[in-house]
Write an enzyme that holds these catalytic residues in place. Structure first.
Site, PDB file in Angstrom:
ATOM      1  N   SER A 192      28.385  31.765  39.620  1.00  0.00           N
ATOM      2  CA  SER A 192      30.238  31.898  39.445  1.00  0.00           C
ATOM      3  C   SER A 192      31.127  33.455  39.048  1.00  0.00           C
ATOM      4  CB  SER A 192      30.657  30.955  38.359  1.00  0.00           C
ATOM      5  OG  SER A 192      29.703  29.259  38.704  1.00  0.00           O
ATOM      6  N   GLY A 247      27.358  28.380  40.901  1.00  0.00           N
ATOM      7  CA  GLY A 247      28.086  27.106  41.790  1.00  0.00           C
ATOM      8  C   GLY A 247      28.613  26.914  41.466  1.00  0.00           C
ATOM      9  N   HIS A 272      15.148  32.840  44.097  1.00  0.00           N
ATOM     10  CA  HIS A 272      16.375  31.908  43.643  1.00  0.00           C
ATOM     11  C   HIS A 272      15.839  30.519  43.422  1.00  0.00           C
ATOM     12  CE1 HIS A 272      19.953  30.054  44.601  1.00  0.00           C
ATOM     13  NE2 HIS A 272      20.565  32.155  43.889  1.00  0.00           N
ATOM     14  N   GLU A 307      17.899  27.946  43.310  1.00  0.00           N
ATOM     15  CA  GLU A 307      17.598  26.994  44.528  1.00  0.00           C
ATOM     16  C   GLU A 307      16.108  26.814  44.871  1.00  0.00           C
ATOM     17  OE1 GLU A 307      21.221  28.247  46.200  1.00  0.00           O
ATOM     18  OE2 GLU A 307      22.367  27.594  44.895  1.00  0.00           O
ATOM     19  N   ASN A 328      24.993  36.404  48.804  1.00  0.00           N
ATOM     20  CA  ASN A 328      24.073  35.445  48.926  1.00  0.00           C
ATOM     21  C   ASN A 328      24.753  34.332  49.671  1.00  0.00           C
ATOM     22  OD1 ASN A 328      22.028  34.110  48.861  1.00  0.00           O
ATOM     23  ND2 ASN A 328      21.529  32.998  47.366  1.00  0.00           N
ATOM     24  N   TRP A 329      24.871  34.395  50.642  1.00  0.00           N
ATOM     25  CA  TRP A 329      25.751  33.609  51.683  1.00  0.00           C
ATOM     26  C   TRP A 329      25.135  32.432  51.920  1.00  0.00           C
ATOM     27  CZ3 TRP A 329      27.586  36.826  56.776  1.00  0.00           C
ATOM     28  CH2 TRP A 329      27.910  37.994  55.918  1.00  0.00           C
ATOM     29  N   LYS A 330      24.382  32.248  51.584  1.00  0.00           N
ATOM     30  CA  LYS A 330      23.290  30.437  51.086  1.00  0.00           C
ATOM     31  C   LYS A 330      23.255  29.918  52.921  1.00  0.00           C
ATOM     32  CE  LYS A 330      23.853  30.491  46.575  1.00  0.00           C
ATOM     33  NZ  LYS A 330      23.905  29.749  45.374  1.00  0.00           N
ATOM     34  N   GLU A 348      20.374  34.639  36.752  1.00  0.00           N
ATOM     35  CA  GLU A 348      21.304  34.350  37.167  1.00  0.00           C
ATOM     36  C   GLU A 348      21.141  32.661  36.114  1.00  0.00           C
ATOM     37  OE1 GLU A 348      23.048  34.734  41.692  1.00  0.00           O
ATOM     38  OE2 GLU A 348      20.697  33.563  41.217  1.00  0.00           O
ATOM     39  N   GLY A 389      26.772  34.343  45.292  1.00  0.00           N
ATOM     40  CA  GLY A 389      27.248  33.688  46.193  1.00  0.00           C
ATOM     41  C   GLY A 389      28.651  32.765  46.345  1.00  0.00           C
TER      42      GLY A 389
HETATM   43  P1  PGA Z   1      27.869  31.792  42.769  1.00  0.00           P
HETATM   44  O1  PGA Z   1      26.223  31.945  43.438  1.00  0.00           O
HETATM   45  O2  PGA Z   1      28.202  33.065  42.785  1.00  0.00           O
HETATM   46  O3  PGA Z   1      28.482  30.766  44.146  1.00  0.00           O
HETATM   47  O4  PGA Z   1      27.320  30.840  41.551  1.00  0.00           O
HETATM   48  C1  PGA Z   1      25.630  32.938  42.833  1.00  0.00           C
HETATM   49  C2  PGA Z   1      23.844  32.988  43.586  1.00  0.00           C
HETATM   50  O5  PGA Z   1      23.282  32.073  43.199  1.00  0.00           O
HETATM   51  O6  PGA Z   1      23.126  33.943  43.717  1.00  0.00           O
END
Ligand code: PGA
Length: 256
Positions: free
Chosen positions: A212, A173, A95, A97, A10-12, A167, A233
């Protein structure tokens, strides 16, 4: 039941088109192991460049969000047929976010999951509890509720194709991951919630852990019987790190 592991990046909100192409070239050179399905989910603006860079590669393309209507006056939104035309197989839905910063509700997430299937996209449905919910002892109720809401209308076949990503919001993150054991427990709970709808297909649903994941802790997750891969991520933005995580998934599968 052996499920093919999926490791999805997931490159966000990172990577322009040309940057996406460079990262994909790095991944292609890394000669990833067979037996693990790999997907990358760039931003909308990088999808077509990414699709071209992926031609002839088994790496799949996914998007990070989708709207539920096929077309119309919905300024700023992107529809399922647009994603299919851009070369997507997967789409991340719900997600944390999106839920946290953009107000997405279970009702929206449910519509997006449905719309994805209607247009032959496979949704990667994200569920997970916030820190205050975990501290209050509500993890199981929250995660089960999100799963049940988003999958209530799915057919047995759709359930078997669905990908879920557990998640925990406090692990995204933050560098603070869940333990492999606890992630496995919650993922088992998600599988049981799906099984109450349809037990055969739920044994085929792939359920990933996300939050993470790094090359250092990946084996701890992928070695768990309920965990079928990861949604990655930060570490997916680095070709070498992402490749190392894919290799960890491959080794874990061989050892099962
Ligand atoms: P992260 O993000 O690996 O940076 O914790 C995972 C995600 O949000 O899918």
């Amino acid at each position: 039941m052996k499920r093919t592991p999926l490791v999805a990046g997931n490159w966000k909100m990172h990577k322009t088109g040309p940057e996406a192409v460079r990262l994909i070239e790095d991944l292609r050179k890394a000669s990833l192991p067979a037996g693990v399905e790999v997907a990358v989910c760039p931003a909308f603006t990088a999808l077509t460049d990414a699709a071209s860079a992926l031609k002839g590669s088994p790496i799949r393309l996914g998007a990070q969000d989708v709207y539920w209507e096929a077309q119309g006056a919905f300024t700023g939104e992107v529809s399922p047929p647009m994603l299919v035309a851009a070369g997507c197989r997967y789409v991340i839905v719900g997600h944390s976010e999106r839920r946290q910063f953009f107000g997405e509700t279970d009702v929206w997430v449910t519509r997006k999951v449905q719309a994805a299937f209607t247009h032959n996209l496979v949704p990667i449905l994200c569920v997970g509890e916030r820190l205050e919910e975990r501290d209050a002892g509500h993890t199981d109720r929250i995660v089960t509720g999100q799963t049940e809401a988003a999958t209530a209308e799915l057919s047995a076949e759709q359930l078997s194709q669905l990908v879920v990503a557990y998640e925990p919001v406090w692990a995204i993150g933050t560098g603070r991951s869940a333990s492999g054991e606890e992630a496995n427990r919650v993922i088992g709970l998600i599988r049981r919630a799906l099984g109450r709808r349809s037990s055969g297909p739920s044994a085929q649903t792939r359920i990933l852990y996300g939050g993470s994941v790094t090359p250092d802790n990946a084996a701890e997750f992928f070695g768990q019987p309920e965990i079928d891969g990861g949604l990655i991520g930060g570490a997916s933005l680095d070709g070498a790190k992402f490749a190392a995580i894919v290799r960890a998934a491959s080794r874990a599968r061989e050892n099962m």
